[in-house]
Design an enzyme around this catalytic site. Structure first.
Site, PDB file in Angstrom:
ATOM      1  N   CYS A  70       0.843  -1.198   0.000  1.00  0.00           N
ATOM      2  CA  CYS A  70       0.000   0.000   0.000  1.00  0.00           C
ATOM      3  C   CYS A  70       0.880   1.250   0.000  1.00  0.00           C
ATOM      4  O   CYS A  70       1.713   1.435   0.891  1.00  0.00           O
ATOM      5  CB  CYS A  70      -0.869  -0.030   1.254  1.00  0.00           C
ATOM      6  SG  CYS A  70      -1.950   1.381   1.416  1.00  0.00           S
ATOM      7  N   CYS A 185      -0.006   4.377  -6.396  1.00  0.00           N
ATOM      8  CA  CYS A 185      -1.159   3.814  -5.685  1.00  0.00           C
ATOM      9  C   CYS A 185      -1.370   2.416  -6.243  1.00  0.00           C
ATOM     10  O   CYS A 185      -1.235   2.207  -7.461  1.00  0.00           O
ATOM     11  CB  CYS A 185      -2.388   4.685  -5.920  1.00  0.00           C
ATOM     12  SG  CYS A 185      -3.899   4.013  -5.213  1.00  0.00           S
TER      13      CYS A 185
HETATM   14  N1  DGL Z   1      -3.814   0.899  -1.275  1.00  0.00           N
HETATM   15  C1  DGL Z   1      -3.952   2.336  -1.332  1.00  0.00           C
HETATM   16  C2  DGL Z   1      -2.660   2.950  -1.855  1.00  0.00           C
HETATM   17  O1  DGL Z   1      -1.858   2.318  -2.511  1.00  0.00           O
HETATM   18  C3  DGL Z   1      -5.112   2.784  -2.190  1.00  0.00           C
HETATM   19  C4  DGL Z   1      -6.464   2.513  -1.596  1.00  0.00           C
HETATM   20  C5  DGL Z   1      -6.686   3.224  -0.256  1.00  0.00           C
HETATM   21  O2  DGL Z   1      -6.908   4.446  -0.225  1.00  0.00           O
HETATM   22  O3  DGL Z   1      -6.617   2.531   0.752  1.00  0.00           O
HETATM   23  O4  DGL Z   1      -2.412   4.105  -1.595  1.00  0.00           O
END
Ligand code: DGL
Length: 266
Positions: A70, A185
């Site tokens: 993430c 992201c």
């Molecule tokens: N997994 C999150 C990221 O890579 C995107 C989704 C979220 O906001 O949790 O920033």
């Protein structure tokens, strides 16, 4: 080795897929915090607390190396996580390294797109300023991309229109298109085509899923492969909506996820 992969939801399966391709001989446990996604709209303190809980669960499962797939958790919680007694690899540094390497000139325009929390943390901006001090770095939050990917709308005219709207400043007459764009992201690699269509063919897209898989080399090179690698998928909420998206992202049908509760850390 048993590799733990953690994400706020199922977007991090883009990183898991890249790991399976690059390191097929190692076991993986993926944990998606589907009960509490999105992280991108939450405060750094909350994201750090959630990330710590996820890391502890994966350590209890015998994970020996932790990948924070993430971007939001990597951007806001990596310092806290590196205090844990196992190697922790985030996605920011590998993404920034790949972007710096792809820059055509030292003063190139490098853009980073991510969630609000990732952009506000300044983590990518700091990493790029260190690696390529003369570069012009801009960062832009594109939260709607997450919803489009979750909905399976990545190849629709709506996705291309949203991309054109977010990138309006760069693609207008006289605007300055970045020469490198970091997909900061987990969900954005799914929208690569719409993003590329909006920006044109001259922009190099950096997919941090692939670069993060490569960043495990110092930890995994030379290690013997597991005799029969196992792969487990865990989520904190099992509402069925996510399954089709998960299967599309991982490129495999018939996935099964176990639902787990995260331990409280304080
Ligand atoms: N997994 C999150 C990221 O890579 C995107 C989704 C979220 O906001 O949790 O920033």
């Amino acid at each position: 080795l048993r590799i733990g992969v953690f994400d706020s939801g199922i977007g991090g399966l883009t990183v898991l897929r890249a790991l399976h391709r690059r390191w097929p001989g190692h076991s993986t446990i993926y944990l998606g915090d589907t009960a509490r996604v999105p992280y991108g709209t939450k405060s750094p303190e909350t994201v750090a607390r959630y990330a710590m809980q996820a890391a502890r669960l994966l350590m209890d499962e015998g994970v020996e190396l932790l990948v924070v797939a993430c971007n939001t958790a990597s951007a806001t919680a990596l310092d806290a996580l590196t205090a844990l007694p196992l190697p922790v690899v985030g996605v920011i540094e590998p993404g920034a390294l790949a972007a710096a390497a792809a820059a055509p000139t030292p003063d190139a325009h490098i853009a980073v797109i991510g969630t609000h929390a990732t952009v506000q943390s300044g983590a990518y901006q700091r990493a790029l300023a260190r690696l390529l001090p003369a570069a012009r770095v801009t960062a832009l939050a594109c939260p709607l991309f997450v919803a489009l990917a979750d909905e399976g709308w990545e190849a629709t005219p709506v996705a291309r229109e949203v991309a054109r709207t977010y990138f309006a400043e760069w693609i207008k007459d006289g605007g300055e298109r970045p020469s490198v764009l970091v997909l900061g992201c987990t969900h954005y690699p799914v929208l690569k085509e719409a993003i590329a269509a909006a920006l044109g063919p001259d922009v190099r897209l950096i997919d941090s899923a692939e670069t993060t898989a490569e960043a495990l080399a110092p930890h995994l090179d030379g290690l013997p492969a597991d005799t029969s690698p196992t792969h487990r998928l865990l989520v904190t909420d099992g509402a069925p909506g996510f399954l089709a998206t998960a299967e599309r992202i991982l490129g495999r049908a018939g996935l099964s996820f176990d639902v787990v509760d995260l331990p409280a850390t304080h």
